[in-house]
Design an enzyme around this catalytic site. Sequence first.
Site, PDB file in Angstrom:
ATOM      1  N   CYS A 113      96.767  23.078  -6.283  1.00  0.00           N
ATOM      2  CA  CYS A 113      96.216  21.814  -6.797  1.00  0.00           C
ATOM      3  C   CYS A 113      96.794  21.441  -8.167  1.00  0.00           C
ATOM      4  O   CYS A 113      96.719  20.281  -8.570  1.00  0.00           O
ATOM      5  CB  CYS A 113      94.701  21.902  -6.890  1.00  0.00           C
ATOM      6  N   HIS A 253      92.002  16.441 -11.423  1.00  0.00           N
ATOM      7  CA  HIS A 253      92.150  16.829 -10.022  1.00  0.00           C
ATOM      8  C   HIS A 253      90.813  16.590  -9.333  1.00  0.00           C
ATOM      9  O   HIS A 253      89.755  16.844  -9.898  1.00  0.00           O
ATOM     10  CB  HIS A 253      92.555  18.299  -9.928  1.00  0.00           C
ATOM     11  N   ASN A 283      89.576  16.426  -1.378  1.00  0.00           N
ATOM     12  CA  ASN A 283      90.516  17.197  -2.204  1.00  0.00           C
ATOM     13  C   ASN A 283      91.880  17.191  -1.523  1.00  0.00           C
ATOM     14  O   ASN A 283      92.048  17.806  -0.476  1.00  0.00           O
ATOM     15  CB  ASN A 283      89.965  18.619  -2.356  1.00  0.00           C
TER      16      ASN A 283
HETATM   17  O1  UT7 Z   1      91.044  22.479  -5.332  1.00  0.00           O
HETATM   18  C1  UT7 Z   1      90.914  23.467  -6.294  1.00  0.00           C
HETATM   19  C2  UT7 Z   1      90.246  24.691  -5.863  1.00  0.00           C
HETATM   20  N1  UT7 Z   1      88.971  24.532  -5.258  1.00  0.00           N
HETATM   21  C3  UT7 Z   1      87.866  24.203  -5.928  1.00  0.00           C
HETATM   22  O2  UT7 Z   1      87.908  23.861  -7.097  1.00  0.00           O
HETATM   23  C4  UT7 Z   1      86.566  24.319  -5.195  1.00  0.00           C
HETATM   24  C5  UT7 Z   1      85.492  24.747  -6.135  1.00  0.00           C
HETATM   25  N2  UT7 Z   1      84.231  25.012  -5.459  1.00  0.00           N
HETATM   26  C6  UT7 Z   1      83.420  24.030  -4.987  1.00  0.00           C
HETATM   27  O3  UT7 Z   1      83.742  22.851  -5.048  1.00  0.00           O
HETATM   28  C7  UT7 Z   1      82.073  24.441  -4.442  1.00  0.00           C
HETATM   29  O4  UT7 Z   1      81.861  25.817  -4.688  1.00  0.00           O
HETATM   30  C8  UT7 Z   1      81.918  24.180  -2.897  1.00  0.00           C
HETATM   31  C9  UT7 Z   1      81.777  22.697  -2.680  1.00  0.00           C
HETATM   32  C10 UT7 Z   1      83.114  24.723  -2.147  1.00  0.00           C
HETATM   33  C11 UT7 Z   1      80.649  24.848  -2.392  1.00  0.00           C
HETATM   34  O5  UT7 Z   1      79.510  24.399  -3.130  1.00  0.00           O
HETATM   35  P1  UT7 Z   1      78.468  25.448  -3.731  1.00  0.00           P
HETATM   36  O6  UT7 Z   1      77.438  24.667  -4.389  1.00  0.00           O
HETATM   37  O7  UT7 Z   1      79.250  26.416  -4.574  1.00  0.00           O
HETATM   38  O8  UT7 Z   1      77.899  26.111  -2.424  1.00  0.00           O
HETATM   39  P2  UT7 Z   1      77.909  27.653  -1.993  1.00  0.00           P
HETATM   40  O9  UT7 Z   1      79.274  28.073  -1.574  1.00  0.00           O
HETATM   41  O10 UT7 Z   1      77.210  28.465  -3.034  1.00  0.00           O
HETATM   42  O11 UT7 Z   1      76.995  27.607  -0.702  1.00  0.00           O
HETATM   43  C12 UT7 Z   1      75.604  27.238  -0.784  1.00  0.00           C
HETATM   44  C13 UT7 Z   1      75.032  27.237   0.623  1.00  0.00           C
HETATM   45  C14 UT7 Z   1      75.329  28.489   1.416  1.00  0.00           C
HETATM   46  O12 UT7 Z   1      74.197  28.802   2.199  1.00  0.00           O
HETATM   47  P3  UT7 Z   1      73.143  29.926   1.719  1.00  0.00           P
HETATM   48  O13 UT7 Z   1      73.945  31.191   1.599  1.00  0.00           O
HETATM   49  O14 UT7 Z   1      72.624  29.444   0.407  1.00  0.00           O
HETATM   50  O15 UT7 Z   1      72.141  29.911   2.826  1.00  0.00           O
HETATM   51  C15 UT7 Z   1      76.450  28.074   2.329  1.00  0.00           C
HETATM   52  O16 UT7 Z   1      76.508  28.831   3.511  1.00  0.00           O
HETATM   53  O17 UT7 Z   1      75.574  26.160   1.372  1.00  0.00           O
HETATM   54  C16 UT7 Z   1      76.087  26.655   2.611  1.00  0.00           C
HETATM   55  N3  UT7 Z   1      77.225  25.820   2.991  1.00  0.00           N
HETATM   56  C17 UT7 Z   1      77.089  24.667   3.692  1.00  0.00           C
HETATM   57  N4  UT7 Z   1      76.006  24.026   4.178  1.00  0.00           N
HETATM   58  C18 UT7 Z   1      76.219  22.849   4.816  1.00  0.00           C
HETATM   59  C19 UT7 Z   1      78.544  26.018   2.728  1.00  0.00           C
HETATM   60  N5  UT7 Z   1      79.274  25.011   3.232  1.00  0.00           N
HETATM   61  C20 UT7 Z   1      78.404  24.160   3.828  1.00  0.00           C
HETATM   62  C21 UT7 Z   1      78.560  22.941   4.521  1.00  0.00           C
HETATM   63  N6  UT7 Z   1      77.451  22.334   4.974  1.00  0.00           N
HETATM   64  N7  UT7 Z   1      79.759  22.363   4.684  1.00  0.00           N
END
Ligand code: UT7
Length: 328
Positions: A113, A253, A283
């Site tokens: 990225c 980004h 993204n």
């Molecule tokens: O491009 C440059 C590199 N990438 C980034 O900069 C990405 C940076 N990270 C992020 O943007 C965020 O961490 C994400 C958007 C990827 C994820 O958001 P989060 O608030 O960090 O969520 P999480 O990974 O902590 O997941 C929270 C919950 C989990 O469930 P439990 O364990 O709390 O029951 C996941 O399983 O959300 C669940 N989850 C989803 N639920 C519905 C993960 N993906 C999804 C989904 N829909 N698509």
Amino acid sequence: MIRSRITGTGSYAPEKVLTNLDLEKMVETSDEWIRERTGIRERRIAGQEQTTSDMAYEASRRALDASGIKAKDIDLIIVATVTPDMPTPSAACILQHKLGAKRAAAFDINAACSGFIYGLSVADSFIRGGSYKKVLVVGSETLSKITDWEDRTTCVLFGDGAGAVILEPTEGNNAILSTHLHTDGSMWELIHMPAGGSRNPASEKTIKKRLHYIKMKGNEIFKVAVRTLEDIVIETIKANGLKPSDITLLIPHQANLRIIQATAKRLDLPMDRVVVNLDRYGNTSAASIPIALDEAVRQKRIRKGDIILLEAFGGGLTWASALIRWPL
Ligand code: UT7
């Protein structure tokens, strides 16, 4: 003193739109979750036959038209991408041929990225050093082709597109003022595509194990991204003897609205001085900044003399920034 200035921008997004509601039918997710956690509403998806160099071509043509220079006059092409048409040759070589830019040297940069800013930095150094005078820098990605459409933790995030700029030398002050590049390879596993390289060459086994798709530990990356981006924007402003209030427009980004808001807050910038388009594109990795920059230029959100801060964070891990005093 020779510096480089942007003399034209262009971008391209494929026609097909994939909305959060479409994704609800594909994996267990919801429009609400995606919007609240990321800010994304929809993304563009390349056609089956459409490649990274095809999209790079469209964006480059628009940047060439905007700058008024001809493809045959370009002397260097840099394409930032993690999704080249094929492992070799580079997407830049294929783009050179499509454009008919016969004089241009061409190569790709893989800094995920952060790739567009890495490319901008390399081009800027070449121009400052006098090696090249008309440089095309492109960020182009077909992430949809390395996305696991069964993995809800990644497939809701990514999109396809391309953006391009033309750089030329100037003796004036309205130019790229500085670029800043950082890497921490110890965290490479946080975003990677396990197979298709020398570690796990393509085989029936790698396909069965779905190793040709991006794997990402989003939550861990989130924390590092917020911290490092806060640091790099301050580093960039200080290096130029400026204050955060001197920034006219932040073009970050486009990975996550919450990350963008945290950076804006650190700079005490109101959100109307931040370019956000991830709601429409998701993204797009190396393409996100040049697409956002081109849209801001075409919407006349940028004027001559404005101070524009670009920043990105991504796989590698890499992070990067550039400060530009706008020339046009
Ligand atoms: O491009 C440059 C590199 N990438 C980034 O900069 C990405 C940076 N990270 C992020 O943007 C965020 O961490 C994400 C958007 C990827 C994820 O958001 P989060 O608030 O960090 O969520 P999480 O990974 O902590 O997941 C929270 C919950 C989990 O469930 P439990 O364990 O709390 O029951 C996941 O399983 O959300 C669940 N989850 C989803 N639920 C519905 C993960 N993906 C999804 C989904 N829909 N698509």
